[in-house]
Each structure stands twice: as structure tokens, then as C-alpha cells.
Design a protein around this motif. Structure first.
Motif, PDB file in Angstrom:
ATOM      1  N   GLU B 142       0.576  -0.927   0.261  1.00 32.11           N
ATOM      2  CA  GLU B 142      -0.378  -0.292   0.184  1.00 32.11           C
ATOM      3  C   GLU B 142       1.147   1.225   0.314  1.00 32.11           C
ATOM      4  O   GLU B 142       0.892   2.168  -0.969  1.00 32.11           O
ATOM      5  N   ILE B 143       2.017   1.140   0.679  1.00 28.81           N
ATOM      6  CA  ILE B 143       3.273   2.282   1.294  1.00 28.81           C
ATOM      7  C   ILE B 143       3.855   2.263  -0.411  1.00 28.81           C
ATOM      8  O   ILE B 143       3.711   3.714  -0.729  1.00 28.81           O
ATOM      9  N   VAL B 144       4.256   1.511  -0.964  1.00 31.10           N
ATOM     10  CA  VAL B 144       5.655   1.926  -2.631  1.00 31.10           C
ATOM     11  C   VAL B 144       4.640   2.056  -3.159  1.00 31.10           C
ATOM     12  O   VAL B 144       5.169   2.308  -4.573  1.00 31.10           O
ATOM     13  N   GLU B 145       3.194   1.583  -3.104  1.00 30.64           N
ATOM     14  CA  GLU B 145       2.661   1.268  -4.809  1.00 30.64           C
ATOM     15  C   GLU B 145       0.968   2.091  -4.341  1.00 30.64           C
ATOM     16  O   GLU B 145      -0.272   1.470  -4.550  1.00 30.64           O
ATOM     17  N   PRO B 146       1.555   3.251  -3.550  1.00 34.19           N
ATOM     18  CA  PRO B 146      -0.161   4.495  -3.749  1.00 34.19           C
ATOM     19  C   PRO B 146      -1.153   4.367  -4.528  1.00 34.19           C
ATOM     20  O   PRO B 146      -0.429   4.419  -5.805  1.00 34.19           O
ATOM     21  N   PRO B 147      -2.348   4.590  -4.359  1.00 31.88           N
ATOM     22  CA  PRO B 147      -3.154   4.837  -5.503  1.00 31.88           C
ATOM     23  C   PRO B 147      -3.262   5.863  -6.471  1.00 31.88           C
ATOM     24  O   PRO B 147      -2.494   6.161  -7.572  1.00 31.88           O
ATOM     25  N   LEU B 148      -2.852   7.290  -5.134  1.00 29.00           N
ATOM     26  CA  LEU B 148      -2.115   8.230  -6.155  1.00 29.00           C
ATOM     27  C   LEU B 148      -0.759   8.228  -5.870  1.00 29.00           C
ATOM     28  O   LEU B 148       0.133   8.366  -5.026  1.00 29.00           O
ATOM     29  N   PRO B 149      -0.019   8.747  -6.898  1.00 30.88           N
ATOM     30  CA  PRO B 149       1.466   9.050  -6.942  1.00 30.88           C
ATOM     31  C   PRO B 149       1.932   9.813  -5.473  1.00 30.88           C
ATOM     32  O   PRO B 149       1.444  10.095  -5.820  1.00 30.88           O
ATOM     33  N   SER B 150       3.312   8.795  -4.972  1.00 33.79           N
ATOM     34  CA  SER B 150       3.478  10.073  -3.410  1.00 33.79           C
ATOM     35  C   SER B 150       4.904   9.760  -3.608  1.00 33.79           C
ATOM     36  O   SER B 150       5.629   9.105  -4.771  1.00 33.79           O
ATOM     37  N   GLU B 151       5.587  10.844  -3.049  1.00 39.20           N
ATOM     38  CA  GLU B 151       7.370  10.630  -2.540  1.00 39.20           C
ATOM     39  C   GLU B 151       7.648   8.994  -2.736  1.00 39.20           C
ATOM     40  O   GLU B 151       8.858   9.033  -3.096  1.00 39.20           O
ATOM     41  N   LEU B 152       6.688   8.407  -2.413  1.00 36.73           N
ATOM     42  CA  LEU B 152       7.092   7.591  -1.481  1.00 36.73           C
ATOM     43  C   LEU B 152       6.553   5.854  -3.272  1.00 36.73           C
ATOM     44  O   LEU B 152       7.167   4.775  -2.819  1.00 36.73           O
ATOM     45  N   SER B 153       6.410   5.969  -3.894  1.00 33.98           N
ATOM     46  CA  SER B 153       6.145   5.167  -4.833  1.00 33.98           C
ATOM     47  C   SER B 153       7.513   4.449  -5.341  1.00 33.98           C
ATOM     48  O   SER B 153       9.101   4.808  -5.780  1.00 33.98           O
ATOM     49  N   ASN B 154       7.669   3.140  -5.606  1.00 33.85           N
ATOM     50  CA  ASN B 154       7.926   2.492  -5.710  1.00 33.85           C
ATOM     51  C   ASN B 154       9.789   2.302  -5.010  1.00 33.85           C
ATOM     52  O   ASN B 154      10.363   2.208  -5.994  1.00 33.85           O
ATOM     53  N   LEU B 155       9.162   2.259  -4.103  1.00 32.20           N
ATOM     54  CA  LEU B 155      10.219   2.513  -2.778  1.00 32.20           C
ATOM     55  C   LEU B 155      10.768   1.189  -2.694  1.00 32.20           C
ATOM     56  O   LEU B 155       9.814  -0.209  -2.698  1.00 32.20           O
ATOM     57  N   PRO B 156      12.023   1.035  -2.965  1.00 30.97           N
ATOM     58  CA  PRO B 156      12.951  -0.962  -2.463  1.00 30.97           C
ATOM     59  C   PRO B 156      12.496  -0.978  -1.177  1.00 30.97           C
ATOM     60  O   PRO B 156      12.065  -0.348   0.164  1.00 30.97           O
ATOM     61  N   ILE B 157      11.378  -2.371  -0.981  1.00 27.75           N
ATOM     62  CA  ILE B 157      10.790  -2.831   0.102  1.00 27.75           C
ATOM     63  C   ILE B 157      11.519  -2.967   1.310  1.00 27.75           C
ATOM     64  O   ILE B 157      12.001  -2.331   2.206  1.00 27.75           O
ATOM     65  N   SER B 158      13.189  -3.402   0.550  1.00 23.90           N
ATOM     66  CA  SER B 158      14.188  -3.121   2.208  1.00 23.90           C
ATOM     67  C   SER B 158      14.334  -2.099   2.328  1.00 23.90           C
ATOM     68  O   SER B 158      14.436  -1.579   3.822  1.00 23.90           O
ATOM     69  N   LEU B 159      14.361  -0.624   1.644  1.00 24.45           N
ATOM     70  CA  LEU B 159      14.509   1.018   2.188  1.00 24.45           C
ATOM     71  C   LEU B 159      13.384   0.720   2.829  1.00 24.45           C
ATOM     72  O   LEU B 159      13.940   1.689   4.089  1.00 24.45           O
ATOM     73  N   LEU B 160      12.322   0.628   2.218  1.00 24.51           N
ATOM     74  CA  LEU B 160      11.385   0.848   3.199  1.00 24.51           C
ATOM     75  C   LEU B 160      10.870   0.108   4.626  1.00 24.51           C
ATOM     76  O   LEU B 160      11.207   0.852   5.880  1.00 24.51           O
ATOM     77  N   LYS B 161      11.461  -0.725   4.882  1.00 23.02           N
ATOM     78  CA  LYS B 161      12.009  -1.454   6.007  1.00 23.02           C
ATOM     79  C   LYS B 161      13.110  -0.751   6.429  1.00 23.02           C
ATOM     80  O   LYS B 161      12.807  -0.803   8.325  1.00 23.02           O
ATOM     81  N   LYS B 162      14.032  -0.289   6.454  1.00 16.98           N
ATOM     82  CA  LYS B 162      15.154   0.135   7.017  1.00 16.98           C
ATOM     83  C   LYS B 162      14.947   1.010   7.674  1.00 16.98           C
ATOM     84  O   LYS B 162      14.829   1.902   8.933  1.00 16.98           O
ATOM     85  N   ALA B 163      13.512   1.813   6.680  1.00 21.62           N
ATOM     86  CA  ALA B 163      13.043   3.507   7.656  1.00 21.62           C
ATOM     87  C   ALA B 163      12.142   3.278   8.677  1.00 21.62           C
ATOM     88  O   ALA B 163      12.063   4.281   9.444  1.00 21.62           O
ATOM     89  N   ILE B 164      11.183   1.856   7.999  1.00 23.61           N
ATOM     90  CA  ILE B 164      10.222   2.303   9.265  1.00 23.61           C
ATOM     91  C   ILE B 164      11.345   1.694  10.473  1.00 23.61           C
ATOM     92  O   ILE B 164      10.240   2.052  11.654  1.00 23.61           O
ATOM     93  N   GLY B 165      12.110   0.440  10.526  1.00 24.14           N
ATOM     94  CA  GLY B 165      12.974   0.567  11.564  1.00 24.14           C
ATOM     95  C   GLY B 165      12.825   1.677  12.096  1.00 24.14           C
ATOM     96  O   GLY B 165      13.159   1.778  13.933  1.00 24.14           O
TER      97      GLY B 165
END
Lengths: 206, 193
Positions: B142-165
């Protein structure tokens, strides 16, 4: 640090919601995949036609049609799932609203308990008594003046009133022209002029 | 021989140094090499930021047709970046903390940090609050492929996980795991402790 205290507990409800959302995501990805296949079949059909293979082209188009129906079915299921998810999320919101109302009402009850009616009545009565007492005292003090003194006070009051009102205006009218004749004084001088006669006369009368 | 900047087909403005043949060769003099590496680092990171590319591989210099062609090759002066040189530049990026080897334990491919994970964490939290999705359970998808393109579109999941950490350390995010996968819930928290 105690950071964990501010993080809410993960309830089974949360897990259920997550599960449903993951299912929804899977459906969405499935849809994307089908769309991709659709487009590809379209291209293949066009190619076949270009090569003159009408049968092959027809087969490709039939495939495409079938995929389209799959897509439509998935759409319907996706809609159902999303509705369920939003209903659940909404009911969670409702629960928290209810919780808020309950807490608010509890607080109100507590405050009301502190403000008990009898205490308020007693307080109002006491204030009323004190006020009445005060008035009596003022009256007694007022009545201590003899009728003569009272008459003198009234006379003084009338004089003051008379001086303050009509005399103020003629004073100003006669005095103002004088100011330029004498020294170059500021406008302040008329004011002492107006007040002084009033002060002078009072001692004379007394 | 005036060096000029050049705008690529994707709209990126290449710096004039990119038109200088020596830019593409490893320099013997350490001081010059340090400056040239600095220039390459800047170029690579700004190109990645422009086109939102997250991975850089030595392979990108070996083969053509990838996302990095506009930078690794300059057909106008007939020069290209050699794989060995790219490997060196990559190692410098990692040394400066601007990239990490991803997957770990190899030196051919990195994930670029044209935005540090800490910055991504802030962007993530900001996005969640501004779209009113705090305290909502969300899936990574939902975060990396939101219905409306955002700053976070297509962010690699590994990077997303680091940020969440990073957010989890300041109690602004909570990871939830179920049998099928993982999700996250963003919390208002307080910035800092």
C-alpha cells in the motif's frame, strides 16, 4: 526510555485487518498481472493478423476475452473485500468515539459530584445574609448623622453641582481670550483657572 | 576545447565535466582522483534522485540498455565508464555512507542513498500524517504503490523497512506480522523521545 508504553498493543483485531489488507493487495497484484496478459494477447493477435494467421489471431482474441471476464470477476471480489475493510475500520472509529463519550460523561459526573446542590444553596444563603448585614451597618452609619448635618451635606452637594455644571462654561468663555493676551502660555493654564475658583469658594461657605 | 553541459533525452542536465574524456579514466594522481571521484559521486546521486533509481550495479557499465546508460556512456566523445572504475567508485560511495551493498557480502551492486534512511523515515511519517493514515494498519504494498503517486512510490521494500525501523525506535511506527506477510502502523508519537 519507556517508549513501549506509548505504543498501543497489537490486538487480534489489528492482525485480522492486516490479513484482509494483504488479501486485497494480492487481488490488486493479480489484476495487474491479468491486465498485462491482456495487453500482450492484444499485441499477439495483431501480429498474427499481420502475418495472415487469422485462426491464431482469433484464438488470441478469445484468450483475451476470457482474461477480461476474469478481470471483471476479480474487480467484484476486490470491491467486496475493500468494503469489508472500510466497514471494519469505520466501526473501530465508532468504538473510539463511544469510548470518548463514555470518558467525557464520567468526568462530567465526577465534577457534578463535587458541586453538590446543598452546598451551593448554603453558600448562596450565607452570601445573602452577609450582604444584608452589610446593608444594615451602612444604614446605621448613615443614620448617625443628625438631621442638621444631613442638611448641610445636602447643601454642599447642591453647590458643587451648581458650580460644576453651569459655571464651567462661562468660566471658559471669559478665560480663554485672556490666555493669548498674557504670556505665551500653554493651554494648561485655563484648567487651573477653572478649578481654582471652585476650591476657593468652598472654604468661604464652610 | 570548451566543455559543455548536455541535456539527456530524459531531461537530466549532465555537467560539463561529463564531456571531458579524462573524466572516464582512473587518474594516477591521488589528489586528482579524489576530486574526480567526488564529481562522479555527485553526478551519480543527482541522476539517481532525478530518475528515482535505487540500485547501481557494476553490470550497468558492462552492458548497455540499462537505466544508467546516459551517465555511464558519452557517445559524443566516444568514452564510457569501465566496469573496474565503476567498482572503485561504488566502493567509495559505500565508504562515505552514501550507499550500501545490497544484497550484502558482495561488491557488485549497491542500493543508493540519495536520500538517507533517516530522511526517508521523516518523509514516510510526514506522508502518513498528511494523508490521514496515522493509526491505520497499512501493508508495505500500500505504501510503495499507492493509488496516488507519492514521494514513496516504488521505494524498494528493503529501504522502506529500514526507514520503518528508524521510526520504530522513536515509537512512531509499529510493525505487525501475520502469517501471510507484514504490515505497519504509523503513530503520532512525539518527534524525539
Amino acid at each position: 526510555m519507556g517508549g513501549n508504553q506509548s505504543v498501543p498493543k497489537i490486538t487480534p483485531r489489528d492482525r485480522a485487518i492486516l490479513d484482509m489488507k494483504l488479501q486485497r493487495d494480492k487481488l490488486k497484484q493479480y489484476q495487474k498481472n491479468i491486465q498485462r496478459v491482456l495487453n500482450r494477447e492484444h499485441e499477439i493477435a495483431k501480429q498474427h493478423l499481420a502475418n495472415g494467421n487469422r485462426d491464431r489471431a482469433l484464438i488470441a482474441l478469445r484468450q483475451r476475452k476470457y482474461q477480461e471476464t476474469l478481470l471483471a470477476k476479480t474487480d467484484a471480489q476486490l470491491e467486496q473485500l475493500e468494503q469489508l475493510v472500510s466497514t471494519i475500520e469505520f466501526s473501530l472509529v465508532e468504538i473510539s468515539v463511544l469510548h470518548g463519550l463514555k470518558t467525557g460523561s464520567e468526568v462530567l459526573k465526577q465534577i457534578n459530584k463535587e458541586m453538590c446542590l446543598e452546598d451551593v444553596e448554603k453558600l448562596m444563603d450565607e452570601t445573602q445574609e452577609a450582604r444584608a448585614y452589610q446593608e444594615e451597618i451602612s444604614n446605621m452609619l448613615a443614620n448617625n448623622l443628625t438631621p442638621d448635618d444631613e442638611e448641610a451635606v445636602q447643601e454642599e452637594f447642591r453647590q458643587l453641582q451648581a458650580l460644576a455644571a453651569p459655571d464651567a462654561e462661562p468660566e471658559r468663555i471669559t478665560k480663554l481670550p485672556n490666555v493669548p493676551d498674557t504670556e505665551p502660555v500653554r493651554v494648561e493654564t485655563p484648567e487651573p483657572y477653572v478649578h481654582e475658583p471652585v476650591r476657593e469658594r468652598v472654604p468661604v461657605l464652610a | 576545447m570548451a566543455l559543455s553541459t548536455h541535456t539527456t533525452p530524459t531531461g537530466f542536465l549532465l555537467p560539463s565535466i561529463h564531456s571531458a574524456p579524462p573524466f572516464f579514466t582512473q587518474q594516477p594522481n591521488p589528489a586528482t582522483q579524489a576530486t574526480v571521484t567526488e564529481q562522479w559521486t555527485k553526478l551519480i546521486l543527482s541522476y539517481a534522485r532525478f530518475r528515482r533509481l535505487f540500485t547501481l550495479r557494476v553490470e550497468d557499465a558492462e552492458t548497455s540498455g540499462g537505466d544508467w546508460d546516459e551517465v555511464s556512456r558519452n557517445p559524443r566523445i566516444n568514452r564510457r565508464l569501465l566496469p573496474s572504475y565503476l567498482e572503485y567508485i561504488i566502493s567509495q560511495l559505500v565508504a562515505k555512507g552514501l550507499a550500501v551493498y545490497e544484497p550484502a557480502k558482495q561488491t557488485r551492486s549497491v542500493q543508493l542513498y540519495w536520500r538517507l534512511p533517516e530522511e526517508w523515515a521523516e518523509v514516510l511519517h510526514e506522508w502518513a500524517s498528511s494523508t490521514g493514515q496515522l493509526n491505520t494498519i497499512m501493508t508495505f504494498y500500500e505504501i510503495v504503490e499507492p493509488p496516488l503517486p507519492s514521494e514513496l512510490s516504488n521505494l524498494p521494500i528493503s529501504l522502506l523497512k529500514k526507514a520503518i525501523g528508524i521510526l520504530a525506535k522513536t515509537a512512531r511506527a509499529q510493525i505487525i506480522a501475520v502469517a501471510d506477510g507484514e504490515g505497519v502502523r504509523f503513530l503520532a508519537g512525539t518527534s524525539g523521545r
